[in-house]
Design a protein around this motif. Structure first.
Motif, mmCIF file in Angstrom:
data_model
loop_
_atom_site.group_PDB
_atom_site.id
_atom_site.type_symbol
_atom_site.label_atom_id
_atom_site.label_comp_id
_atom_site.label_asym_id
_atom_site.label_seq_id
_atom_site.Cartn_x
_atom_site.Cartn_y
_atom_site.Cartn_z
ATOM 1 N N VAL A 251 46.886 23.262 60.845
ATOM 2 C CA VAL A 251 47.969 23.053 61.805
ATOM 3 C C VAL A 251 48.766 24.339 61.999
ATOM 4 N N ALA A 252 49.078 25.031 60.895
ATOM 5 C CA ALA A 252 49.892 26.245 60.994
ATOM 6 C C ALA A 252 49.230 27.288 61.876
ATOM 7 N N ALA A 253 47.937 27.541 61.665
ATOM 8 C CA ALA A 253 47.240 28.547 62.473
ATOM 9 C C ALA A 253 47.080 28.095 63.915
ATOM 10 N N SER A 254 47.058 26.781 64.144
ATOM 11 C CA SER A 254 46.941 26.269 65.516
ATOM 12 C C SER A 254 48.218 26.475 66.316
ATOM 13 N N ILE A 255 49.392 26.444 65.640
ATOM 14 C CA ILE A 255 50.662 26.477 66.382
ATOM 15 C C ILE A 255 51.348 27.842 66.353
ATOM 16 N N VAL A 256 50.943 28.735 65.437
ATOM 17 C CA VAL A 256 51.553 30.068 65.397
ATOM 18 C C VAL A 256 50.720 31.014 66.268
ATOM 19 N N PRO A 257 51.301 31.577 67.327
ATOM 20 C CA PRO A 257 50.531 32.402 68.277
ATOM 21 C C PRO A 257 49.765 33.536 67.603
ATOM 22 N N ASP A 258 48.548 33.781 68.150
ATOM 23 C CA ASP A 258 47.673 34.891 67.746
ATOM 24 C C ASP A 258 47.100 34.740 66.344
ATOM 25 N N SER A 259 47.205 33.569 65.745
ATOM 26 C CA SER A 259 46.644 33.364 64.403
ATOM 27 C C SER A 259 45.122 33.296 64.456
ATOM 28 N N ASP A 260 44.487 33.768 63.391
ATOM 29 C CA ASP A 260 43.038 33.708 63.221
ATOM 30 C C ASP A 260 42.790 33.656 61.723
ATOM 31 N N LEU A 261 42.573 32.459 61.205
ATOM 32 C CA LEU A 261 42.558 32.229 59.759
ATOM 33 C C LEU A 261 41.286 31.494 59.362
ATOM 34 N N THR A 262 40.660 31.911 58.260
ATOM 35 C CA THR A 262 39.491 31.220 57.733
ATOM 36 C C THR A 262 39.848 30.575 56.396
ATOM 37 N N ILE A 263 39.545 29.296 56.280
ATOM 38 C CA ILE A 263 39.798 28.537 55.052
ATOM 39 C C ILE A 263 38.442 28.242 54.431
#
Length: 443
Positions: A251-263
């Protein structure tokens, strides 16, 4: 009580690994303790809830040690060889520990007392007490069927054929655990398929499990049966990353602009992955990388990038596969374009807090428009704009609920004025390094 202010965040980037799956961690410790021999568990969640399970199993005779390399080694006592605990079993905040161990001890011939913190002692246990009483166990509970309570196990217990009145993986698992040490076949019918970690792992440890269907008035429903008295063999378990913990970063990476995160290494068991399904329906950009099978559980790395979200009607049928993730989903809904409606969530009112009421109040303080229904929330999204609460920032009451605390921390990352969490300590029950990971990816 350590309060914390969460404010507008830079893009979330990099790679992280969330802690091991809490549901699987509990079960791995319990089943390994019931096997004869040595089991090794890698990736165990070392949160307070799981440590409560480990402590309880030690009190009943299992030898459980953490190795220097982070693995846990369990020397099991063998099913039916547990010893009566000398003192009360303190479950802390863990409803899972309580319900599963109530089931286990229901078919052992001794008495044990369960207690916990104030939040756990307010949670209802009647749904577990009823079927276990039918198997012969006796309970003395506090007013309302709550903790502290005492259970006197039946030896031998009586196998039952039980249809769950409400879909619940914990109640199903409690009955199956009681059935392990009960002569004959104990069968559970579930109106909606719930998370199946218990069945999968028990089969891995050598129990005879039957999965099928039963004809009921409404049609066919899933049935799970265990043959007692089972002989469990030791096995090595690798615990995948917890999708419930991954949900906050999805959710955090979806709503914070320009995020690109791998879990990395997230468990994607179909009975647990509903949050990924619903976020994708909302428009989330979530890709599965390197899908694989680990210890009988489907696993993949999840790459999530910022995306414009849209409101959805959440299908009540998906609730069992994401019941713990709804607080995080409500945060995603608060930033979506349009309205998200959910129903069939009565279970959320009897979690660590009343999660419907608590999230409705928290999101409203943060500036979202939320309508609370008896069985769900209606959330009117901001269309991707930052939430606008009071100038001094929202002062959120988490009600000692770890998932409320983490969900509202995520909301603060995309808010104009910030969100203050009244107490971050409960986060340690399920996600001890949440703060560390969040600070690392937002650096």
């Amino acid at each position: 009580m350590p309060s914390r202010l969460f404010t507008s965040s830079p893009p979330l980037t990099g790679r992280i690994a969330v802690p091991g799956d809490k549901s699987i961690s509990h079960r791995a410790l319990i089943f390994a303790s019931l096997a004869v021999g040595t089991s090794r568990i890698d990736g165990l969640l070392e949160g307070e809830d799981v440590l409560a399970t480990a402590a309880a199993m030690r009190q009943m005779g299992a030898h459980i040690e953490r190795q220097e390399d982070g693995a846990w080694v369990v020397e099991g006592t063998g099913l039916g060889s547990l010893i009566e605990p000398r003192g009360a079993l303190d479950m802390g905040n863990s409803g899972t520990s309580t319900r599963l161990l109530m089931g286990l001890l229901a078919s052992h011939g001794f008495t044990a007392t369960f207690t916990g913190d104030a939040s756990l002692c307010a949670r209802p246990m009647k749904r577990v007490i009823e079927p276990l009483s039918q198997m012969g166990a006796a309970f003395e509970a506090s007013t309302g069927g709550t903790l502290p309570l005492m259970v006197r196990g039946a030896l031998p217990a009586v196998p039952i054929f039980y249809r769950l009145p409400v879909a619940s993986a914990q109640v199903k698992s409690a009955i199956l655990l009681a059935g392990l040490n009960t002569p004959g076949i104990t069968r559970v019918i579930e109106p909606v398929a719930t998370r199946d970690h218990t069945e999968r792992m028990l089969a891995g440890f050598g129990a005879k499990i039957e999965i099928g269907e039963e004809d009921v008035a409404e049609g066919k429903e899933r049935s799970v049966a265990v043959h007692g008295e089972a002989d469990l063999a030791p096995m090595d378990v690798t615990v995948p990353g917890d999708p419930s913990s991954a949900a906050f970063f999805l959710v955090a990476a979806s709503i914070v602009p320009d995020s690109d995160l791998t879990i990395e290494n997230v468990g994607l068991n179909p009975t647990r992955a509903g949050i990924v399904t619903v976020l994708r329906e909302m428009g989330a950009d979530i890709a599965e990388v390197n899908p694989r099978d680990v210890g009988g559980e489907p696993v993949a790395d999840l790459r999530v990038r910022h995306a414009a979200l849209s409101g959805v009607e959440v299908d009540p049928a998906i609730v069992p596969s994401m019941v713990d993730e709804f607080p995080a989903l409500f945060v995603a809904a608060a930033f979506a374009k349009g309205t998200t409606r959910s129903s069939g969530l009565e279970e959320l009112r009897v979690k660590e807090s009343d999660r419907l009421a608590t999230m409705a109040a928290a999101l409203t303080l943060a500036g979202a428009r939320v309508e609370e229904k008896s069985d769900g929330l209606t959330v009117h999204g901001s269309g991707g704009e930052p939430l606008r609460g009071t100038p001094e920032g929202a002062q959120v009451k988490t009600r000692l609920d770890h998932r409320i605390a983490m969900s509202m921390a995520v909301a603060g990352l995309a808010s104009r004025d910030g969100v203050t969490i009244d107490d971050t300590a409960p986060i340690a029950t399920s996600f001890p390094n949440f703060m560390e990971l969040l600070e690392g990816v937002a650096g």
